[in-house]
Design a protein around this motif. Structure first.
Motif, PDB file in Angstrom:
ATOM      1  N   LEU A 136      32.574  37.577  30.884  1.00 39.01           N
ATOM      2  CA  LEU A 136      32.227  36.867  32.123  1.00 39.01           C
ATOM      3  C   LEU A 136      33.480  36.167  32.636  1.00 39.01           C
ATOM      4  CD1 LEU A 136      28.821  35.265  31.013  1.00 39.01           C
ATOM      5  CD2 LEU A 136      29.266  37.591  31.848  1.00 39.01           C
ATOM      6  N   VAL A 137      33.811  36.401  33.905  1.00 35.53           N
ATOM      7  CA  VAL A 137      35.109  36.000  34.430  1.00 35.53           C
ATOM      8  C   VAL A 137      34.966  35.107  35.655  1.00 35.53           C
ATOM      9  CG1 VAL A 137      37.363  36.825  35.203  1.00 35.53           C
ATOM     10  CG2 VAL A 137      35.947  38.288  33.729  1.00 35.53           C
ATOM     11  N   GLU A 138      35.638  33.953  35.642  1.00 36.65           N
ATOM     12  CA  GLU A 138      35.773  33.148  36.856  1.00 36.65           C
ATOM     13  C   GLU A 138      37.002  33.663  37.603  1.00 36.65           C
ATOM     14  OE1 GLU A 138      36.251  28.463  38.048  1.00 36.65           O
ATOM     15  OE2 GLU A 138      34.759  29.049  36.563  1.00 36.65           O
ATOM     16  N   ALA A 139      36.773  34.283  38.759  1.00 34.37           N
ATOM     17  CA  ALA A 139      37.821  35.086  39.398  1.00 34.37           C
ATOM     18  C   ALA A 139      38.491  34.431  40.593  1.00 34.37           C
ATOM     19  CB  ALA A 139      37.246  36.448  39.817  1.00 34.37           C
ATOM     20  N   ASP A 140      38.087  33.219  40.950  1.00 33.30           N
ATOM     21  CA  ASP A 140      38.829  32.444  41.939  1.00 33.30           C
ATOM     22  C   ASP A 140      38.407  30.985  41.861  1.00 33.30           C
ATOM     23  OD1 ASP A 140      36.411  32.346  43.267  1.00 33.30           O
ATOM     24  OD2 ASP A 140      37.127  33.241  45.120  1.00 33.30           O
ATOM     25  N   GLY A 141      39.092  30.139  42.611  1.00 34.33           N
ATOM     26  CA  GLY A 141      38.798  28.708  42.574  1.00 34.33           C
ATOM     27  C   GLY A 141      38.274  28.202  43.900  1.00 34.33           C
ATOM     28  N   SER A 142      37.597  27.045  43.864  1.00 37.60           N
ATOM     29  CA  SER A 142      37.055  26.474  45.099  1.00 37.60           C
ATOM     30  C   SER A 142      37.204  24.960  45.148  1.00 37.60           C
ATOM     31  CB  SER A 142      35.574  26.835  45.248  1.00 37.60           C
ATOM     32  OG  SER A 142      34.824  26.271  44.189  1.00 37.60           O
ATOM     33  N   ARG A 143      37.932  24.395  44.177  1.00 43.05           N
ATOM     34  CA  ARG A 143      38.102  22.944  44.098  1.00 43.05           C
ATOM     35  C   ARG A 143      36.767  22.210  44.133  1.00 43.05           C
ATOM     36  NH1 ARG A 143      43.714  21.605  47.442  1.00 43.05           N
ATOM     37  NH2 ARG A 143      45.033  22.968  46.177  1.00 43.05           N
TER      38      ARG A 143
END
Length: 268
Positions: free
Chosen positions: A145-152
């Protein structure tokens, strides 16, 4: 946690997130999460559900994510990952964000406490492994399971030119947003507000509505950017009756754009 699946005008409550996502637990899967509004919480919820079924789960990131308190491998070494997986069903893998990764603009710092607080947050995050190492993780586990970008930690975003970083071999990409973006201006609720306003062709004072969310979630310039596999949408933080009705409206807007599936989730 509760999950509600909207499909072809029907609404069904699902006991498990993996049921709402229709995940085949008997097939190895790399699942990448993009967007805002609770990606990390959803990743660990799905990971817990899979691990309780006896599946081996590795959680990682291709950018940065907050580091859990336990069951973390920070060396990047295959032998260390295998060793921890032998005793735990779910682990997190990444590299520690060290002092070199703490980037601060001096004009944003008001006092010494600000510096300390920001530095502490940075040092509590992990960064991704080398791509070749990350793509090989599926050899060691049933699910990656991958967190593929950020959103602050904001509920809605548009990706920059270098985002998202979807792990090669992903079987499913999940676009996420927080329903709490509704009724607020782009400027106050969106990550990369300039890109959101440009995409929607409005000013940053524009108030986000259900149609805006549907467009961003389904656009190949928005959350569907760089997706080359199955794609599903989650609207998170649907915590009360009022937000549930807003979620219904989002499902109608999404159906107008040709997609008949939407998942609503709440951790309350």
């Amino acid at each position: 946690m509760k999950s509600f699946e909207f499909c072809n005008g029907e609404i069904e409550e699902r006991k498990l997130l993996l049921e709402a996502l229709k995940i085949n637990i008997n097939t190895k899967n790399i699942i990448s999460f993009v967007g805002g509004g609770g990606k990390t919480s959803l990743i660990y919820e799905l990971g817990n559900e899979l691990s309780e079924l006896g599946k081996k789960v590795i959680i990682t990131t291709t950018t940065h994510m907050f580091m859990p308190k336990s069951n973390v491998v920070l060396t990047g070494k295959r032998c260390d990952i295998i060793k921890l997986l032998n005793s735990e069903n779910m682990i997190t893998v990444g590299m520690l964000c060290d002092e070199k990764n703490v980037k601060l603009e001096l004009n944003q710092l008001k006092n010494e406490d600000t510096f300390s607080n920001v530095k502490e947050k940075k040092l509590n995050k992990i960064r991704g492994l080398l791509e070749s190492t990350a793509t090989s993780l599926i050899e060691l586990a049933d699910f990656v399971l991958v967190e593929a970008d950020g959103s602050r930690r904001l509920p809605l975003k548009m990706p920059a030119f270098h985002e998202p970083v979807i792990l090669e071999g992903s079987n499913l990409v999940i676009g996420v947003c927080g329903i709490d973006a509704i009724g607020k201006t782009i400027k106050e609720t969106c990550h990369r507000p300039n890109l959101v306003s440009k995409f929607l062709d409005v000013t940053e004072e524009h108030i986000i509505n259900e149609n805006d969310i549907a467009k961003i979630l389904l656009s190949d310039k928005g959350q569907r950017k760089n997706v080359k596999c199955d794609y599903k949408v989650i609207v998170n933080k649907v915590d009360n009756r009022e937000s549930f009705e807003i979620g219904k409206n989002i499902s109608y807007e999404i159906s107008k754009l040709g997609t008949d599936e939407l998942i609503l989730t709440t951790f309350k």
